[in-house]
Design an enzyme around this catalytic site. Structure first.
Site, PDB file in Angstrom:
ATOM      1  N   SER A   1      -4.980   3.675  10.617  1.00 53.40           N
ATOM      2  CA  SER A   1      -5.126   4.189   9.259  1.00 53.40           C
ATOM      3  C   SER A   1      -3.866   4.973   8.919  1.00 53.40           C
ATOM      4  O   SER A   1      -3.296   5.635   9.802  1.00 53.40           O
ATOM      5  CB  SER A   1      -6.345   5.113   9.197  1.00 53.40           C
ATOM      6  OG  SER A   1      -6.285   5.926   8.039  1.00 53.40           O
ATOM      7  N   SER A   2      -3.470   4.916   7.661  1.00 53.46           N
ATOM      8  CA  SER A   2      -2.304   5.715   7.231  1.00 53.46           C
ATOM      9  C   SER A   2      -2.584   7.194   7.455  1.00 53.46           C
ATOM     10  O   SER A   2      -1.669   7.992   7.624  1.00 53.46           O
ATOM     11  CB  SER A   2      -2.022   5.480   5.751  1.00 53.46           C
ATOM     12  OG  SER A   2      -1.944   4.099   5.496  1.00 53.46           O
TER      13      SER A   2
ATOM     14  N   ASP B   1     -12.190  -1.024   5.878  1.00 52.31           N
ATOM     15  CA  ASP B   1     -12.801  -0.515   4.648  1.00 52.31           C
ATOM     16  C   ASP B   1     -13.853  -1.528   4.197  1.00 52.31           C
ATOM     17  O   ASP B   1     -13.713  -2.180   3.156  1.00 52.31           O
ATOM     18  CB  ASP B   1     -11.722  -0.319   3.584  1.00 52.31           C
ATOM     19  CG  ASP B   1     -10.717   0.743   3.994  1.00 52.31           C
ATOM     20  OD1 ASP B   1     -11.116   1.893   4.181  1.00 52.31           O
ATOM     21  OD2 ASP B   1      -9.542   0.394   4.167  1.00 52.31           O
TER      22      ASP B   1
ATOM     23  N   GLY C   1       0.881   1.667   0.634  1.00 51.29           N
ATOM     24  CA  GLY C   1       2.043   2.061   1.430  1.00 51.29           C
ATOM     25  C   GLY C   1       1.601   2.809   2.682  1.00 51.29           C
ATOM     26  O   GLY C   1       0.442   2.716   3.096  1.00 51.29           O
TER      27      GLY C   1
ATOM     28  N   HIS D   1      -1.928  -3.133   8.113  1.00 49.89           N
ATOM     29  CA  HIS D   1      -1.440  -3.756   6.871  1.00 49.89           C
ATOM     30  C   HIS D   1      -0.650  -5.022   7.190  1.00 49.89           C
ATOM     31  O   HIS D   1      -0.753  -6.027   6.484  1.00 49.89           O
ATOM     32  CB  HIS D   1      -0.506  -2.805   6.119  1.00 49.89           C
ATOM     33  CG  HIS D   1      -1.155  -1.541   5.646  1.00 49.89           C
ATOM     34  ND1 HIS D   1      -0.895  -0.309   6.204  1.00 49.89           N
ATOM     35  CD2 HIS D   1      -2.054  -1.323   4.651  1.00 49.89           C
ATOM     36  CE1 HIS D   1      -1.595   0.619   5.571  1.00 49.89           C
ATOM     37  NE2 HIS D   1      -2.317   0.027   4.630  1.00 49.89           N
TER      38      HIS D   1
ATOM     39  N   GLN E   1     -15.407  -1.175   0.766  1.00 46.69           N
ATOM     40  CA  GLN E   1     -14.420  -1.579  -0.252  1.00 46.69           C
ATOM     41  C   GLN E   1     -14.352  -3.107  -0.331  1.00 46.69           C
ATOM     42  O   GLN E   1     -14.355  -3.688  -1.422  1.00 46.69           O
ATOM     43  CB  GLN E   1     -13.056  -1.004   0.124  1.00 46.69           C
ATOM     44  CG  GLN E   1     -11.893  -1.582  -0.658  1.00 46.69           C
ATOM     45  CD  GLN E   1     -10.589  -0.887  -0.359  1.00 46.69           C
ATOM     46  OE1 GLN E   1     -10.360   0.212  -0.841  1.00 46.69           O
ATOM     47  NE2 GLN E   1      -9.718  -1.499   0.425  1.00 46.69           N
TER      48      GLN E   1
ATOM     49  N   LEU F   1       2.599   2.130   5.633  1.00 49.25           N
ATOM     50  CA  LEU F   1       2.133   0.919   6.323  1.00 49.25           C
ATOM     51  C   LEU F   1       2.077   1.068   7.842  1.00 49.25           C
ATOM     52  O   LEU F   1       2.865   1.796   8.447  1.00 49.25           O
ATOM     53  CB  LEU F   1       3.040  -0.263   5.961  1.00 49.25           C
ATOM     54  CG  LEU F   1       3.129  -0.590   4.470  1.00 49.25           C
ATOM     55  CD1 LEU F   1       3.977  -1.831   4.256  1.00 49.25           C
ATOM     56  CD2 LEU F   1       1.761  -0.765   3.832  1.00 49.25           C
ATOM     57  N   HIS F   2       1.130   0.352   8.420  1.00 46.11           N
ATOM     58  CA  HIS F   2       0.981   0.280   9.874  1.00 46.11           C
ATOM     59  C   HIS F   2       0.605  -1.152  10.230  1.00 46.11           C
ATOM     60  O   HIS F   2       0.479  -2.021   9.341  1.00 46.11           O
ATOM     61  CB  HIS F   2      -0.064   1.287  10.368  1.00 46.11           C
ATOM     62  CG  HIS F   2      -1.362   1.215   9.620  1.00 46.11           C
ATOM     63  ND1 HIS F   2      -2.223   0.141   9.736  1.00 46.11           N
ATOM     64  CD2 HIS F   2      -1.923   2.059   8.720  1.00 46.11           C
ATOM     65  CE1 HIS F   2      -3.269   0.334   8.963  1.00 46.11           C
ATOM     66  NE2 HIS F   2      -3.117   1.475   8.316  1.00 46.11           N
TER      67      HIS F   2
ATOM     68  N   GLN G   1      -8.327   6.793  -7.408  1.00 49.18           N
ATOM     69  CA  GLN G   1      -9.313   6.673  -6.326  1.00 49.18           C
ATOM     70  C   GLN G   1      -9.336   7.904  -5.422  1.00 49.18           C
ATOM     71  O   GLN G   1     -10.040   7.926  -4.419  1.00 49.18           O
ATOM     72  CB  GLN G   1      -9.098   5.393  -5.523  1.00 49.18           C
ATOM     73  CG  GLN G   1      -7.832   5.337  -4.685  1.00 49.18           C
ATOM     74  CD  GLN G   1      -7.634   3.966  -4.054  1.00 49.18           C
ATOM     75  OE1 GLN G   1      -7.176   3.042  -4.702  1.00 49.18           O
ATOM     76  NE2 GLN G   1      -7.982   3.829  -2.787  1.00 49.18           N
TER      77      GLN G   1
HETATM   78  O1  PAF Z   1      -7.309  -0.029   0.838  1.00 47.84           O
HETATM   79  C1  PAF Z   1      -6.396   0.458   0.140  1.00 47.84           C
HETATM   80  O2  PAF Z   1      -5.286   0.738   0.606  1.00 47.84           O
HETATM   81  C2  PAF Z   1      -6.645   0.731  -1.340  1.00 47.84           C
HETATM   82  O3  PAF Z   1      -7.936   1.168  -1.553  1.00 47.84           O
HETATM   83  C3  PAF Z   1      -6.305  -0.468  -2.242  1.00 47.84           C
HETATM   84  C4  PAF Z   1      -7.204  -1.660  -1.959  1.00 47.84           C
HETATM   85  C5  PAF Z   1      -4.851  -0.873  -2.062  1.00 47.84           C
HETATM   86  C6  PAF Z   1      -6.513  -0.079  -3.720  1.00 47.84           C
HETATM   87  O4  PAF Z   1      -5.701   0.985  -4.075  1.00 47.84           O
END
Ligand code: PAF
Length: 293
Positions: free
Chosen positions: A191-192, A156, A37, A43, A159, A39-40, A67
């Site tokens: 970024s949020s 990311d 969420g 996303h 990630q 969002l920007h 996380q």
């Molecule tokens: O990148 C993110 O927003 C988060 O790390 C994700 C991939 C939704 C997992 O919670």
């Protein structure tokens, strides 16, 4: 006028699976865009990338507690379901999956998915347990939605490649696609967490990407990598950053350190820097951009 259909929001695994099963019966491909969420445009670009690959797009919104480390911003993390729904509707999302913490981690939940190696450096070294939280929740989201595609942002990068590794290692029949970092007009990676920045910090934040692009370009033109990076870190602290968690050149696939530019190896510059209570990250390829040509 363009008709925007509002996506349905579901909160349970059963509802999510019912919707996906109906689409599959109709022969439609399904793509998942996992988000937390807040969002920007970054996303929304993932949702659009999902749309290009599949007829049906699910966006998940779940602020994943596992996380976030102790003292991090789990409670403060932006939550605005009404705004997020509006944005997702306009970006062409078909279904929003917004599970509660109890749906994702019911009483007695005891499993962790972890990827070794590539999660131990960069953000992994500064945020213990973070990537285990990410891979566990993403594994669950992928199992719950069983999409054909899942889309993640290149901002990311660590990630992204960790999730790719997990999907390969666990033989999950899902294609992981990536989408380039979306930047503000002054280059700051969206970024949020940018909304935590005060106006003064926001002005300083713009220097991060500029310093990163300039450093990558110097390195790609043969300047000694370690000298460029230490000068860059010093300049950012002088510009107002409180601390640099890391500023590193790494192989883009393995995240092994890179000590000099090799045009035959795909390498990237990675940075995490602290500005007040905000931690900003960014990464870019090391390549000749022509800036210093
Ligand atoms: O990148 C993110 O927003 C988060 O790390 C994700 C991939 C939704 C997992 O919670």
């Amino acid at each position: 006028m363009l008709q925007v259909t509002r996506p349905r929001t579901v909160h349970t695994i059963v509802e999510l699976r019912d919707a996906v099963r109906d689409w599959r019966r109709a022969g439609d491909l399904v793509a998942l865009t996992p988000t937390m969420g807040g969002l920007h445009e970054g996303h929304l670009s993932l949702v659009r990338a999902a749309r290009r690959r599949a007829k049906r797009v699910v966006a998940s919104i779940f602020v994943n507690p596992t996380q976030f480390g102790e003292g991090e911003d789990f409670t403060a993390y932006p939550r605005d379901e009404v705004r997020d729904t509006e944005l997702l509707a306009n970006a062409g999302c078909d279904l929003i999956y917004a599970p509660k913490v109890s749906e994702m981690y019911p009483e007695g939940f005891a499993t962790t998915i972890g990827v070794d190696g590539i999660t131990t450096n960069l953000c992994g070294a500064h945020r213990p347990g973070h990537f285990d939280g990410v891979t566990t929740v993403v594994c669950k989201l992928l199992n719950q939605a069983q999409p054909d595609y899942a889309i993640f942002g290149e901002k990311d990068w660590q990630q992204l490649i960790t999730i790719r590794r997990m999907v390969r290692d666990l033989d999950m029949p899902i294609r992981i696609a990536s989408s380039p970092t979306v930047r503000e007009a002054d280059g700051l990676a969206m970024s949020s967490r940018n909304r935590y920045l005060s106006p003064r910090e926001r002005a300083v934040a713009a220097k991060l990407n500029k310093a990163l692009f300039a450093s990558a370009d110097h390195i790609a033109h043969g300047a000694p990598l370690d000298r460029v990076l230490s000068a860059c870190a010093k300049a950012l602290v002088s510009a107002g950053f409180d601390d640099i968690d890391y500023l590193d050149a790494r192989d883009a696939r393995t995240l092994e350190p890179v000590t000099e530019f090799d045009p035959n190896v795909e390498s990237r510059l990675f940075i995490a820097a602290r500005l007040g209570k905000t931690r900003l990250i960014d990464n870019i390829p090391i390549e000749r951009t022509g800036m210093t040509e």
